[in-house]
Design a protein around this motif. Structure first.
Motif, mmCIF file in Angstrom:
data_model
loop_
_atom_site.group_PDB
_atom_site.id
_atom_site.type_symbol
_atom_site.label_atom_id
_atom_site.label_comp_id
_atom_site.label_asym_id
_atom_site.label_seq_id
_atom_site.Cartn_x
_atom_site.Cartn_y
_atom_site.Cartn_z
ATOM 1 N N ILE A 51 0.838 -1.201 0.000
ATOM 2 C CA ILE A 51 0.000 0.000 0.000
ATOM 3 C C ILE A 51 0.866 1.241 0.000
ATOM 4 O O ILE A 51 0.579 2.236 -0.660
ATOM 5 C CB ILE A 51 -0.939 -0.016 1.219
ATOM 6 N N ARG A 52 1.969 1.174 0.734
ATOM 7 C CA ARG A 52 2.852 2.340 0.838
ATOM 8 C C ARG A 52 3.449 2.683 -0.521
ATOM 9 O O ARG A 52 3.607 3.857 -0.876
ATOM 10 C CB ARG A 52 3.960 2.040 1.852
ATOM 11 N N LEU A 55 0.520 3.983 -3.350
ATOM 12 C CA LEU A 55 -0.104 5.287 -3.202
ATOM 13 C C LEU A 55 0.957 6.333 -2.895
ATOM 14 O O LEU A 55 1.861 6.096 -2.097
ATOM 15 C CB LEU A 55 -1.139 5.272 -2.078
ATOM 16 N N SER A 57 2.709 9.584 -1.200
ATOM 17 C CA SER A 57 2.696 10.053 0.188
ATOM 18 C C SER A 57 1.638 11.130 0.401
ATOM 19 O O SER A 57 1.014 11.206 1.464
ATOM 20 C CB SER A 57 4.073 10.588 0.573
ATOM 21 N N LEU A 60 -1.709 9.455 0.976
ATOM 22 C CA LEU A 60 -1.760 8.828 2.296
ATOM 23 C C LEU A 60 -1.870 9.870 3.402
ATOM 24 O O LEU A 60 -2.618 9.689 4.374
ATOM 25 C CB LEU A 60 -0.519 7.955 2.505
ATOM 26 N N LEU A 64 -4.761 10.216 6.190
ATOM 27 C CA LEU A 64 -4.457 10.247 7.624
ATOM 28 C C LEU A 64 -4.970 11.513 8.301
ATOM 29 O O LEU A 64 -5.232 11.519 9.500
ATOM 30 C CB LEU A 64 -2.951 10.122 7.841
ATOM 31 N N THR A 75 -2.327 3.785 13.640
ATOM 32 C CA THR A 75 -1.757 3.677 12.297
ATOM 33 C C THR A 75 -0.243 3.693 12.354
ATOM 34 O O THR A 75 0.442 2.982 11.607
ATOM 35 C CB THR A 75 -2.267 4.840 11.422
ATOM 36 N N PHE A 82 4.463 3.801 7.801
ATOM 37 C CA PHE A 82 3.265 4.457 8.330
ATOM 38 C C PHE A 82 3.586 5.238 9.603
ATOM 39 O O PHE A 82 2.939 6.240 9.905
ATOM 40 C CB PHE A 82 2.167 3.423 8.590
#
Length: 489
Positions: A51-52, A55, A57, A60, A64, A75, A82
């Protein structure tokens, strides 16, 4: 070691507290040790893709930014990537501003909130990663402590203890748990199952259907736990971090030899340690339940201000220079005594104007006569069927002639001098009562610790089916008195 969301949820279900920083990070330097863990390298994957990595930053961080503080901290425990994203100063400055910066008038609140987190404030955002998260956490802890201190300020004139201890416990979300450690170092954590608030103490019970084998256990710890962060709605977060404070620790090797058995019934035997801990064993020598009787004196401090490995140590009291009357010695003392078991109160009384003459010092103890054997007007009955009530998930019972005794002794300035809450038992005396109005069998009980001892004598009255206290004496160690008042007895 397993990592990821499943590992985090498992740790939380066992009562392990979610940390807030990784070892070696800049934000970990000024945080308590219980909030720090080693970094985790793995990334979350979906269908084999990270996922990191899938997507950007920016996306994300936008996701968040919609999370509250507790969810953001969760998280950050997923993995190292994360954790770095969840330290973003822009997100945490917004959370910090909403909680602590002065509120503007309602009609300008929205614009003021936007300006507090806008990028037009580089002096606020130009900080090391995680700075505003650290500030938010430390400020939350400080505000929580201040709120509890305010609640504990009013003092009960009868007991000399905080008047609203029960309310303070509820406000800070305080609970108690036990940690059983076996000889291989494995920990078994059990949250409180039942709790009973008394006049000057709280009684906490732990019971379970599957206890670890007693022969494999090496130690037992009783800890207070409370949420580090308290939501704006004053609802204690279930998934947020919790702080642990060690109250006491006991060695369980040869438990039946190192602890004192105070009673039994057809199912269990009761073994008592010092400081109010009681372990109930089935007749097959396996744990049935554990109980702790905790006196209100400095209870909140002992349960919240220690660490996972160190007990809270109160600042030593300065010696109160006292001009002891040559004839009366120590006088003006007050005793509050409460005898109870699981919500049933057998006696709750206050005795004022207690004194000790200098001639009453024997074997290193000063003697206070509370109820005189010869003064029948002072004799007091115990109300109800005296016994220690216990229960588990499936069974319950009552051990006769056992109960919990809370003692609060105040000095002449009405400050707590000696406080304890402990399970005790009555022992049949070999000599019957010599008082003509009490023809039943006689009993006595003794409690001894480093501060002093309590001796009580009782008589069973057949006519009224109750026990009557005919003698009650409190002894204080001369060493404790000398340290307290700076005297030389």
């Amino acid at each position: 070691m397993a990592t990821g969301r499943g590992w985090i949820l498992k740790q939380h279900s066992l009562g392990i507290f979610r940390p807030l920083a990784t070892a070696g990070s800049s934000s970990a330097k000024s945080l308590p040790a219980f909030l720090v863990i080693p970094p985790v390298e793995e990334n979350l994957t979906v269908a084999g893709c990270s996922i990191r990595d899938s997507l950007p930053s920016e996306i994300l961080l936008k996701i968040l930014s919609y999370l509250d503080a507790e969810s953001l901290l969760c998280t950050g425990c997923v993995n190292k990537s994360f954790y770095q994203l969840s330290n973003d100063n822009t997100i945490w400055l917004k959370i910090y501003s909403k909680s602590f910066l002065p509120k503007i008038k309602k009609w300008r609140a929205e614009s003021a909130q936007e300006s507090s987190v806008s990028l037009n404030l580089p002096e606020l955002l130009d900080r090391e990663s995680g700075y505003w998260k650290k500030e938010y956490i430390l400020k939350k802890i400080a505000v929580g402590k201040a709120d509890v201190i305010q609640v504990l300020k009013p003092i009960n004139t009868c007991t000399g203890l905080p008047l609203k201890t029960k309310e303070a416990i509820k406000i800070c979300g305080l609970r108690w748990m036990i940690i059983l450690k076996d000889r291989n170092g494995k920990e078994h954590v059990l949250d409180q199952k039942d709790i009973s608030f008394n006049e000057t103490s709280v009684t906490v019970f732990w019971y379970d259907s599957k206890w670890p084998c007693l022969e494999t256990l090496s130690s037992l710890q009783v800890c207070g736990v409370k949420p580090v962060l308290l939501g704006e709605s004053k609802v204690h977060p279930k998934n947020g971090p919790w702080q642990r404070s060690l109250i006491f620790k006991y060695e369980l090797v040869n438990l039946t030899e190192n602890a004192r058995m105070i009673g039994c019934d057809a199912l269990v035997e009761l073994y008592c340690f010092d400081q109010g801990l009681l372990v109930g064993l089935w007749k097959k020598s396996e744990i049935a339940f554990v109980m702790a009787s905790l006196h209100y004196h400095q209870l909140v401090e002992r349960s919240t201000l220690g660490s996972a490995t160190m007990r809270y140590a109160a600042a030593p009291d300065k010696a109160i220079l006292d001009d002891i009357d040559p004839e009366y010695g120590m006088h003006g003392y007050q005793l509050h005594i409460d005898i109870h078991s699981r919500g049933n109160t057998y006696m709750c009384s206050i005795f004022r104007s207690l004194f000790c003459k200098k001639g009453y010092i024997r074997n290193g103890y000063l003697r206070f006569t509370v109820i005189s054997y010869k003064n029948t007007a002072q004799h007091l009955p115990l109300v109800g069927n005296v016994g220690f009530s216990w229960r588990t998930d499936a069974l319950e019972g009552n051990v006769q002639n056992c109960f919990i005794m809370d003692v609060t002794l105040l000095d002449d300035s009405q400050k707590p001098f000696w406080c304890f809450s402990a399970p005790v038992n009555m022992v049949l005396s070999p000599k019957p009562s010599s008082l003509y109005q009490y023809l039943g069998p006689s009993y006595y009980l003794n409690h001894i610790d480093t501060t002093g001892k309590v001796h009580m004598e009782l008589v069973w009255m057949e006519e009224t089916n109750e026990y009557c206290i005919v003698n009650l004496v409190v002894y204080l160690s001369t060493q404790t008195v000398n340290n307290w008042f700076g005297t030389h007895y």
